[in-house]
Design a protein around this motif. Structure first.
Motif, PDB file in Angstrom:
ATOM      1  N   PHE A  81     -14.204  29.265  -3.461  1.00 13.30           N
ATOM      2  CA  PHE A  81     -13.433  30.505  -3.274  1.00 13.30           C
ATOM      3  C   PHE A  81     -12.397  30.702  -4.379  1.00 13.30           C
ATOM      4  CE2 PHE A  81     -14.718  29.919   1.269  1.00 13.30           C
ATOM      5  CZ  PHE A  81     -15.406  31.126   1.396  1.00 13.30           C
ATOM      6  N   GLY A  82     -12.466  29.876  -5.430  1.00 15.41           N
ATOM      7  CA  GLY A  82     -11.527  30.010  -6.544  1.00 15.41           C
ATOM      8  C   GLY A  82     -10.192  29.362  -6.296  1.00 15.41           C
ATOM      9  N   ASP A  83     -10.127  28.514  -5.272  1.00 13.16           N
ATOM     10  CA  ASP A  83      -8.873  27.839  -4.925  1.00 13.16           C
ATOM     11  C   ASP A  83      -8.759  26.506  -5.658  1.00 13.16           C
ATOM     12  OD1 ASP A  83      -6.636  28.462  -3.374  1.00 13.16           O
ATOM     13  OD2 ASP A  83      -7.839  28.681  -1.569  1.00 13.16           O
ATOM     14  N   ASP A  84      -7.548  26.028  -5.777  1.00 14.01           N
ATOM     15  CA  ASP A  84      -7.319  24.687  -6.289  1.00 14.01           C
ATOM     16  C   ASP A  84      -7.712  23.696  -5.196  1.00 14.01           C
ATOM     17  OD1 ASP A  84      -6.387  22.252  -7.171  1.00 14.01           O
ATOM     18  OD2 ASP A  84      -4.396  22.973  -7.731  1.00 14.01           O
ATOM     19  N   PRO A  85      -8.662  22.780  -5.458  1.00 14.76           N
ATOM     20  CA  PRO A  85      -9.059  21.818  -4.420  1.00 14.76           C
ATOM     21  C   PRO A  85      -7.885  21.008  -3.867  1.00 14.76           C
ATOM     22  CG  PRO A  85     -10.591  21.745  -6.279  1.00 14.76           C
ATOM     23  CD  PRO A  85      -9.444  22.628  -6.699  1.00 14.76           C
ATOM     24  N   ALA A  86      -6.782  20.947  -4.601  1.00 13.06           N
ATOM     25  CA  ALA A  86      -5.620  20.178  -4.137  1.00 13.06           C
ATOM     26  C   ALA A  86      -4.985  20.775  -2.893  1.00 13.06           C
ATOM     27  CB  ALA A  86      -4.581  20.075  -5.250  1.00 13.06           C
ATOM     28  N   VAL A  87      -5.323  22.044  -2.554  1.00 13.97           N
ATOM     29  CA  VAL A  87      -4.763  22.621  -1.327  1.00 13.97           C
ATOM     30  C   VAL A  87      -5.419  22.012  -0.100  1.00 13.97           C
ATOM     31  CG1 VAL A  87      -4.262  24.793  -2.511  1.00 13.97           C
ATOM     32  CG2 VAL A  87      -6.349  24.594  -1.153  1.00 13.97           C
ATOM     33  N   VAL A  88      -6.516  21.284  -0.318  1.00 19.78           N
ATOM     34  CA  VAL A  88      -7.188  20.563   0.772  1.00 19.78           C
ATOM     35  C   VAL A  88      -6.843  19.090   0.672  1.00 19.78           C
ATOM     36  CG1 VAL A  88      -9.420  19.778   1.654  1.00 19.78           C
ATOM     37  CG2 VAL A  88      -9.120  22.170   0.993  1.00 19.78           C
ATOM     38  N   GLU A  89      -6.385  18.527   1.767  1.00 21.54           N
ATOM     39  CA  GLU A  89      -6.061  17.101   1.814  1.00 21.54           C
ATOM     40  C   GLU A  89      -6.715  16.537   3.068  1.00 21.54           C
ATOM     41  OE1 GLU A  89      -1.934  14.732   2.218  1.00 21.54           O
ATOM     42  OE2 GLU A  89      -1.924  16.326   0.720  1.00 21.54           O
ATOM     43  N   VAL A  90      -7.505  15.491   2.893  1.00 22.10           N
ATOM     44  CA  VAL A  90      -8.235  14.916   4.019  1.00 22.10           C
ATOM     45  C   VAL A  90      -7.786  13.475   4.243  1.00 22.10           C
ATOM     46  CG1 VAL A  90     -10.494  14.369   4.993  1.00 22.10           C
ATOM     47  CG2 VAL A  90     -10.229  16.384   3.521  1.00 22.10           C
ATOM     48  N   LEU A  91      -7.352  13.173   5.458  1.00 22.19           N
ATOM     49  CA  LEU A  91      -6.981  11.816   5.841  1.00 22.19           C
ATOM     50  C   LEU A  91      -8.064  11.274   6.772  1.00 22.19           C
ATOM     51  CD1 LEU A  91      -3.205  12.372   6.681  1.00 22.19           C
ATOM     52  CD2 LEU A  91      -4.230  11.850   4.467  1.00 22.19           C
ATOM     53  N   ILE A  92      -8.524  10.073   6.480  1.00 23.96           N
ATOM     54  CA  ILE A  92      -9.584   9.460   7.283  1.00 23.96           C
ATOM     55  C   ILE A  92      -9.001   8.316   8.103  1.00 23.96           C
ATOM     56  CG2 ILE A  92     -11.786   8.223   7.226  1.00 23.96           C
ATOM     57  CD1 ILE A  92     -12.075  11.115   6.396  1.00 23.96           C
ATOM     58  N   GLY A  93      -9.215   8.371   9.401  1.00 20.77           N
ATOM     59  CA  GLY A  93      -8.716   7.319  10.290  1.00 20.77           C
ATOM     60  C   GLY A  93      -9.829   6.385  10.721  1.00 20.77           C
ATOM     61  N   GLN A  94      -9.541   5.094  10.713  1.00 19.71           N
ATOM     62  CA  GLN A  94     -10.548   4.107  11.086  1.00 19.71           C
ATOM     63  C   GLN A  94     -10.570   3.870  12.602  1.00 19.71           C
ATOM     64  OE1 GLN A  94     -12.758   3.032   8.864  1.00 19.71           O
ATOM     65  NE2 GLN A  94     -11.713   4.408   7.425  1.00 19.71           N
ATOM     66  N   MET A  95     -11.529   3.081  13.015  1.00 19.67           N
ATOM     67  CA  MET A  95     -11.801   2.897  14.437  1.00 19.67           C
ATOM     68  C   MET A  95     -10.699   2.120  15.154  1.00 19.67           C
ATOM     69  SD  MET A  95     -14.579   4.492  14.886  1.00 19.67           S
ATOM     70  CE  MET A  95     -15.059   3.919  16.515  1.00 19.67           C
ATOM     71  N   VAL A  96     -10.647   2.323  16.470  1.00 23.32           N
ATOM     72  CA  VAL A  96      -9.699   1.616  17.335  1.00 23.32           C
ATOM     73  C   VAL A  96     -10.486   0.904  18.433  1.00 23.32           C
ATOM     74  CG1 VAL A  96      -7.707   1.827  18.854  1.00 23.32           C
ATOM     75  CG2 VAL A  96      -7.967   3.396  16.924  1.00 23.32           C
ATOM     76  N   ASN A  97     -10.130  -0.337  18.694  1.00 20.66           N
ATOM     77  CA  ASN A  97     -10.756  -1.107  19.771  1.00 20.66           C
ATOM     78  C   ASN A  97      -9.669  -1.652  20.696  1.00 20.66           C
ATOM     79  OD1 ASN A  97     -13.542  -1.115  18.611  1.00 20.66           O
ATOM     80  ND2 ASN A  97     -12.516  -2.262  16.986  1.00 20.66           N
ATOM     81  N   LEU A  98      -9.996  -1.750  21.959  1.00 27.84           N
ATOM     82  CA  LEU A  98      -9.078  -2.370  22.921  1.00 27.84           C
ATOM     83  C   LEU A  98      -9.490  -3.821  23.147  1.00 27.84           C
ATOM     84  CD1 LEU A  98      -8.454   0.251  25.745  1.00 27.84           C
ATOM     85  CD2 LEU A  98      -7.286  -0.045  23.574  1.00 27.84           C
ATOM     86  N   ILE A 136     -14.589  14.941   2.673  1.00 27.30           N
ATOM     87  CA  ILE A 136     -13.521  15.115   1.680  1.00 27.30           C
ATOM     88  C   ILE A 136     -14.018  15.980   0.528  1.00 27.30           C
ATOM     89  CG2 ILE A 136     -11.995  13.955   0.057  1.00 27.30           C
ATOM     90  CD1 ILE A 136     -12.058  11.513   1.906  1.00 27.30           C
ATOM     91  N   ALA A 137     -15.131  15.570  -0.063  1.00 26.72           N
ATOM     92  CA  ALA A 137     -15.658  16.302  -1.223  1.00 26.72           C
ATOM     93  C   ALA A 137     -16.147  17.688  -0.834  1.00 26.72           C
ATOM     94  CB  ALA A 137     -16.779  15.498  -1.872  1.00 26.72           C
ATOM     95  N   ARG A 138     -16.806  17.816   0.315  1.00 27.20           N
ATOM     96  CA  ARG A 138     -17.377  19.136   0.654  1.00 27.20           C
ATOM     97  C   ARG A 138     -16.292  20.157   1.005  1.00 27.20           C
ATOM     98  NH1 ARG A 138     -21.020  17.315   5.753  1.00 27.20           N
ATOM     99  NH2 ARG A 138     -21.239  15.543   4.339  1.00 27.20           N
ATOM    100  N   LEU A 139     -15.191  19.703   1.632  1.00 28.23           N
ATOM    101  CA  LEU A 139     -14.108  20.640   1.926  1.00 28.23           C
ATOM    102  C   LEU A 139     -13.395  21.076   0.650  1.00 28.23           C
ATOM    103  CD1 LEU A 139     -12.659  19.030   5.166  1.00 28.23           C
ATOM    104  CD2 LEU A 139     -13.746  21.265   4.995  1.00 28.23           C
ATOM    105  N   LYS A 140     -13.221  20.127  -0.278  1.00 27.49           N
ATOM    106  CA  LYS A 140     -12.622  20.489  -1.566  1.00 27.49           C
ATOM    107  C   LYS A 140     -13.563  21.416  -2.341  1.00 27.49           C
ATOM    108  CE  LYS A 140      -9.482  16.594  -2.208  1.00 27.49           C
ATOM    109  NZ  LYS A 140      -8.270  17.404  -2.475  1.00 27.49           N
ATOM    110  N   ALA A 141     -14.872  21.185  -2.212  1.00 28.00           N
ATOM    111  CA  ALA A 141     -15.854  22.059  -2.869  1.00 28.00           C
ATOM    112  C   ALA A 141     -15.801  23.474  -2.285  1.00 28.00           C
ATOM    113  CB  ALA A 141     -17.256  21.475  -2.711  1.00 28.00           C
ATOM    114  N   ALA A 142     -15.604  23.559  -0.964  1.00 29.09           N
ATOM    115  CA  ALA A 142     -15.484  24.879  -0.334  1.00 29.09           C
ATOM    116  C   ALA A 142     -14.280  25.625  -0.879  1.00 29.09           C
ATOM    117  CB  ALA A 142     -15.382  24.719   1.175  1.00 29.09           C
TER     118      ALA A 142
END
Length: 553
Positions: A349-366, A339-345
């Motif tokens: 480049f002079g972009d607003d970090p808000a153009v990057v949005e990261v969603l994290i999905g948790q694990m799935v078990n059967l 999340i932080a490193r993509l916003k830092a990237a």
């Protein structure tokens, strides 16, 4: 009257109250909040507007609510407006005003619920992006379902959405994959750091079928042959699995292309020139801590080879160069640091970090018979998309994976999803749609046609009102699901809608169709229209989840 129309009415009535006192209506919120009370005896809808603006108007909130109630009580479509507590306002709609929602559903059809909150926004939605070294595991399967549903919901709010799969076909894992294929082709065990499973043997055999002399080639050429053909075969299988799961992509982006066309090298040079990279211990580091990351990140390693983040930086730049206003990344539980490193990237480049949005999905078990399912038929210890679909089918798999927030780990109960009972959520919703479809067929057999001019003011029973108000919530639920990136809200709403319908059906006196030789009454016609509106909304919601709406079960 829809909740949105009611909100507009409450706001315009508040403007009248303020104007009578010579107060500027700029103190009113842009959007008035309208909620359904938990206790239906309090009314059909409620608003806390007086609590929000009473003091700003120099009035006691309850005093403001009393004056607002007086204005609303005389408005068309309002049956009663009552003040509760310190300034809450409970509203009850006239029966014919409630029926307007049903007319809107019939008129809009498949388009009911669509909005324009994201009109003009160009969104790149990247999800799944599993490494091309094996079948899609359960985490990727969850993203395939949730990502596809989210893309549909963002589009339903007017966004121009591009669904993208980032194909990680560059780096050490690809070399390990090729070595694993070679070992399998030779009948040897998998390398210690390699990949195992029946799928490796299958792909290795196909490589040999296509290139019979592959194993006799010089080492580097043999490695490249197995890499090239093996990756193509694995990726073709991944694409087919996704397609069979109801998830297709607009763009399949190859990471390797960014290295081959020199884009990684060019952008690294640009970041060096503008001081966003610095050299230390022979490596080049991104000043990511300047932009909220917990530490700086190596972009070019000491041996001169690019680190993984180098491709991520170039990939983000490529997305922005294609004109996307928002780049949404859907990543697995082990990618929280991205999340932080993509916003830092972006910031580099002079972009607003808000153009990057990261969603994290948790694990799935059967889970089956109360115990975890850990073994896959083809992939060894990794449970795959094909395993889940083979066990419960596409509809049940997609619905179950979507109906929970991705923030939480998920145990999928295979035994529950195989049941044809109301305990199974997808069956419960699909059965409601099938039951409503059956009603329409039975009506047609009786010679009853859907009457768009039916007197919907006759739908006065509490259960009918509950169903109508639930139908009216759909546009708001859909807008919120897109805004918060939470497709599970639509799944839960459909269960609520199905329940509201089943409760109407359970009331004996609410006969939807005439019995025996009885003539159809105006109430029959009105209820038949209500049922068709319910069926339409269920179909619309299931479509957004990528789940079928069966007419027979």
């Amino acid at each position: 009257m829809t909740p949105a129309a009611l909100a507009d009415l409450v706001r315009s009535s508040a403007v009248q109250v303020l104007a009578a006192r010579g107060i500027d209506d700029a103190i009113l919120p842009e959007q008035v909040t309208i909620e359904r009370p938990r206790n239906p005896e309090h009314g059909d809808y409620a608003t806390n507007l007086a609590m929000q603006v009473g003091k700003k108007a120099g009035m006691n909130p309850r005093e403001f609510a009393v004056e607002l109630a007086a204005v609303l009580a005389g408005a068309d479509g309002i049956d009663a407006a009552d003040v509760a507590g310190p300034g809450f306002l409970n509203l009850r709609l006239a029966a014919d005003a409630q029926g307007e929602v049903i007319s809107q559903v019939l008129s809009a059809g498949d388009g009911y619920g669509l909005g324009d909150a994201l009109a003009g926004t160009k969104i790149n939605l990247e999800f799944v992006s599993a490494n091309p070294t094996g079948p899609i595991h359960l985490g990727g399967t969850r993203w395939a379902a949730v990502g596809d549903a989210l893309g549909r919901m963002l589009s339903a709010q007017g966004a121009a959405v591009t669904r993208e799969y980032y194909f990680n076909d560059h780096g050490a894992q690809i070399d390990r994959f090729a070595r694993s294929l070679i070992a399998a082709a030779k009948g040897e065990p998998a390398p210690e750091d390699g990949y195992a499973g029946g799928y490796i043997s299958d792909i290795a055999a196909e490589v040999i079928r296509q290139e019979p002399s592959a194993l006799s080639l010089p080492e580097a050429e043999c490695q490249e042959t197995f890499r090239r053909i093996g990756i193509d075969l694995m990726f073709a299988e991944i694409k087919q699995s996704l397609h069979d799961f109801g998830t297709d992509f607009d763009v399949y982006f190859h990471e390797n292309s960014l290295h081959e066309n020199g884009e990684v090298a060019r952008l690294v040079a640009e970041l060096k020139d503008n001081g966003k990279l610095y050299e230390e211990d022979g490596a080049w580091w991104l000043r990511s801590s300047d932009y909220g990351d917990d530490k700086d990140r190596v972009v070019i390693k000491g041996d001169g080879n690019p680190a993984y983040i180098a491709g991520d930086i170039a990939y983000f730049h490529d997305k922005r160069s294609r004109g996307f206003d928002l780049c949404i990344y859907m990543l697995g539980a082990d990618h929280h640091g991205y999340i932080a490193r993509l916003k830092a990237a972006a910031a580099a480049f002079g972009d607003d970090p808000a153009v990057v949005e990261v969603l994290i999905g948790q694990m799935v078990n059967l889970v089956s018979e109360g115990k975890p399912v850990r073994m896959s038929k083809r992939a060894g210890t990794v449970i795959t998309m094909e395993d889940l679909v083979g066990a419960v089918g596409v509809d049940a798999a997609r619905y179950e994976l979507i109906r929970y927030s991705v923030d939480s780990a998920l145990d999928v109960d295979l035994d529950l999803l195989r049941k044809h009972s109301n305990d199974n959520p997808v069956y419960y919703v699909q059965y409601a749609h099938a039951r409503l479809s059956s009603l329409q067929r039975n009506a047609a057999d009786l010679g009853l046609k859907l009457d768009p001019n039916a007197d919907l003011g006759l739908l006065t029973h509490q259960r009918e009102g509950e169903l109508i108000r639930t139908i009216g919530e759909f546009p708001k639920i859909l807008r919120k699901a897109a805004e918060l990136r939470e497709p599970h809200r639509v799944a839960r709403y459909l269960e609520e809608l199905a329940g509201a319908f089943h409760r109407v059906f359970a009331v004996r006196e609410l006969k939807i169709l005439p019995q025996g030789d009885d003539e159809a009454t105006p109430q029959n016609h009105a209820r038949l229209v209500l049922c068709e509106a319910t069926r339409q909304v269920l179909a619309n919601g299931l479509s957004l989840l990528g789940v079928s709406a069966p007419e027979r079960m």
